[in-house]
Motif scaffolding. Structure first.
Motif, short mmCIF file in Angstrom:
data_model
loop_
_atom_site.label_atom_id
_atom_site.label_comp_id
_atom_site.label_asym_id
_atom_site.label_seq_id
_atom_site.Cartn_x
_atom_site.Cartn_y
_atom_site.Cartn_z
N HIS A 134 33.64 40.19 82.27
CA HIS A 134 33.84 40.14 83.55
C HIS A 134 34.31 41.66 83.82
O HIS A 134 35.20 42.18 83.04
CB HIS A 134 34.68 39.16 84.06
CG HIS A 134 34.33 37.62 83.93
ND1 HIS A 134 33.89 36.98 84.90
CD2 HIS A 134 34.19 36.89 82.89
CE1 HIS A 134 33.69 35.88 84.37
NE2 HIS A 134 33.94 35.63 83.44
N ARG A 135 33.82 42.05 85.18
CA ARG A 135 34.32 43.50 85.73
C ARG A 135 34.57 43.23 86.93
O ARG A 135 34.12 42.40 87.54
CB ARG A 135 33.33 44.44 85.50
CG ARG A 135 33.22 44.81 84.05
CD ARG A 135 32.24 46.40 83.73
NE ARG A 135 32.25 46.48 82.30
CZ ARG A 135 31.43 46.17 81.38
NH1 ARG A 135 30.50 45.48 81.75
NH2 ARG A 135 31.67 46.45 80.13
N LEU A 164 41.75 40.96 88.64
CA LEU A 164 40.69 40.04 88.13
C LEU A 164 41.29 38.73 88.27
O LEU A 164 40.99 37.81 87.18
CB LEU A 164 39.98 40.40 86.79
CG LEU A 164 39.04 41.71 86.67
CD1 LEU A 164 38.69 42.09 85.40
CD2 LEU A 164 37.78 41.34 87.23
N GLY A 194 31.47 32.37 78.52
CA GLY A 194 30.85 33.29 79.72
C GLY A 194 30.84 34.64 79.14
O GLY A 194 30.86 34.84 77.71
N ALA A 213 39.87 31.11 86.21
CA ALA A 213 38.66 30.23 85.79
C ALA A 213 38.89 30.54 84.15
O ALA A 213 38.33 29.21 83.52
CB ALA A 213 37.17 30.93 86.25
N GLY A 214 38.99 31.68 83.62
CA GLY A 214 38.96 31.62 82.16
C GLY A 214 40.06 30.84 81.61
O GLY A 214 39.79 30.06 80.38
N VAL A 235 42.27 34.73 77.09
CA VAL A 235 41.77 35.73 78.21
C VAL A 235 42.18 37.03 78.01
O VAL A 235 43.78 37.22 77.85
CB VAL A 235 42.16 35.11 79.71
CG1 VAL A 235 41.81 36.15 80.74
CG2 VAL A 235 41.72 33.78 79.57
N ASP A 276 40.99 35.76 89.92
CA ASP A 276 40.01 34.69 89.90
C ASP A 276 39.58 34.32 88.76
O ASP A 276 39.55 33.18 87.97
CB ASP A 276 39.02 34.91 91.10
CG ASP A 276 39.59 34.60 92.48
OD1 ASP A 276 40.79 34.36 92.54
OD2 ASP A 276 38.79 35.29 93.13
N ALA A 277 38.88 35.47 88.05
CA ALA A 277 38.28 35.30 86.50
C ALA A 277 39.32 34.97 85.64
O ALA A 277 39.21 34.23 84.68
CB ALA A 277 37.86 36.74 86.08
N ARG A 308 37.58 39.47 79.06
CA ARG A 308 36.64 38.46 77.82
C ARG A 308 37.45 37.28 77.89
O ARG A 308 38.84 37.31 77.70
CB ARG A 308 36.50 39.02 76.68
CG ARG A 308 35.49 40.41 76.74
CD ARG A 308 35.49 41.16 75.48
NE ARG A 308 34.75 42.43 75.48
CZ ARG A 308 33.54 42.69 75.53
NH1 ARG A 308 32.78 41.66 75.39
NH2 ARG A 308 32.95 43.98 75.79
N THR A 345 34.57 43.48 91.19
CA THR A 345 33.72 43.97 91.85
C THR A 345 33.99 45.15 92.56
O THR A 345 35.07 45.76 92.69
CB THR A 345 33.42 42.97 93.21
OG1 THR A 345 34.83 42.87 93.85
CG2 THR A 345 33.20 41.55 92.50
#
Ligand SMILES: C[S@@+](CC[C@H](N)C(=O)[O-])C[C@H]1O[C@@H](n2cnc3c(N)ncnc32)[C@H](O)[C@@H]1O
Length: 314
Positions: free
Chosen positions: A288-289, A11, A285, A17-18, A241, A13-14, A307, A291
């Motif tokens: 997130h899981r 994850l 937000g 971003a986080g 994060v 990118d997340a 999270r 894709t």
């Protein structure tokens, strides 16, 4: 056997971003592993930025020290993250951290190296310690644990429905000879679980190995210990994060975030002005899981849950 020393960050990118990184910020990667996330974080730092990298595994720490020997923005510390506050204090970053990343679980090099004893697919010593200098390997614990204790552990940490059968089989087998290899334990479990319960594509030892790993490394206690410390180390506006990999971990994370974002508990019968409730964190937000495409590329991301929260001003 050639063991890869790489770990594909989950994850990514997340995570970035986080963290919402600032180039001159101070960051902590509490679970360096092989530095997949750290490398991307470091790329976003300028010469003022700093990263404190922790891991309890001496091999991970060795890899980090070697890779960043010439980069004075990076401090590498061998420590359990339950000692987060102490490590941050020593690094002179207390209350000034702009982001903490905690990517729970084990790294690919740990899982893939038979000598570490995490895997039932490759035979090796039945160890499973993230820090081989700490406490005792699984093989020693299995020799002295009560059958009922083994059963409870498999049920509580592995959610293993055949916990009783497996614990009994382990207790019988160790009367003959100590269980010292991962394949010995995997075979005992396979034989203990009736064939009709074997699930396609899933080794019957999966849950037992997970439970023993969580237990021998005190993983849930480590997590419970680190979470409140993140509140002390983060600056106002700093991000937390967390990536967890199973429901036991995620439940602890979710509860902590919920309580810290709710504010101080007051007696139920006391009228409280809204501005007196001081949440320590704000949730950022949703959950997130990965894709399906990420899971295809990196099957170890399959159960990841991410999270994010932000430290509120005191
Ligand atoms: C999933 S891997 C991290 C992978 C890393 N994010 C990367 O991209 O390479 C988890 C790492 O955290 C470490 N670890 C797990 N629990 C820990 C703890 N309580 N304290 C310190 N390190 C821990 C493990 O040794 C392992 O190296």
């Amino acid at each position: 056997m050639v063991v890869s020393d790489a770990h594909v960050p989950v994850l990514l990118d997340a995570v970035l971003a986080g963290l919402a990184m600032r180039p001159d910020g101070h960051y902590v990667d509490a679970t360096f592993g092989r530095g997949g996330h750290s490398a991307a974080m470091i790329e976003r730092l300028n010469s003022q930025g700093r990263l404190l990298a922790l891991d309890r595994d001496p091999e991970a720490v060795g890899a980090a020290r070697q890779r960043y020997a010439d980069d004075n923005r990076i401090t590498v510390t061998k420590a359990s993250f339950s000692l987060l506050a102490q490590a941050v204090e020593t690094a002179g970053m207390m209350g000034q951290v702009h982001g903490v990343l905690i990517d729970l679980g084990v790294s690919s090099p740990q899982l893939d190296n038979p000598e570490r004893g995490f895997s039932f697919t490759h035979d090796g010593p039945l160890d499973m310690r993230m820090d081989p200098g700490a406490d005792e390997p699984v093989s020693e614990w299995l020799m002295r644990a009560e059958e009922a204790e083994i059963k409870r552990l498999l049920r509580d940490y592995g959610e293993e429905t055949h916990a009783g059968r497996i614990a009994r089989a382990i207790a019988r087998a160790r009367e003959q000879q100590p269980i010292t290899r991962t394949h010995e334990l995997a075979d005992i479990i396979s034989a203990a679980v009736p064939k009709r319960f074997h699930e396609p594509g899933r080794h019957p030892a999966t849950k037992t190995f997970q439970a023993l790993r969580i237990f021998i490394n005190g993983e849930l206690d480590e997590l419970r210990a680190v979470l409140p410390q993140t509140l002390d180390v983060l600056a106002a506006g700093g991000r937390l994060v967390i990536i967890s990999f199973h429901s036991l971990e995620d439940r602890i994370v979710k509860r902590f975030l919920r309580e810290a974002s709710r504010g101080d508990p007051y007696p139920i019968d006391l009228p409280v002005p809204a501005d007196a409730l001081q949440p320590q964190l704000k949730l950022v937000g949703g959950v997130h899981r990965p894709t399906p495409a990420e899971v295809d590329e990196n099957p170890r991301a399959r159960s990841a849950v991410l999270r994010v929260a932000e430290r509120c001003a005191a």
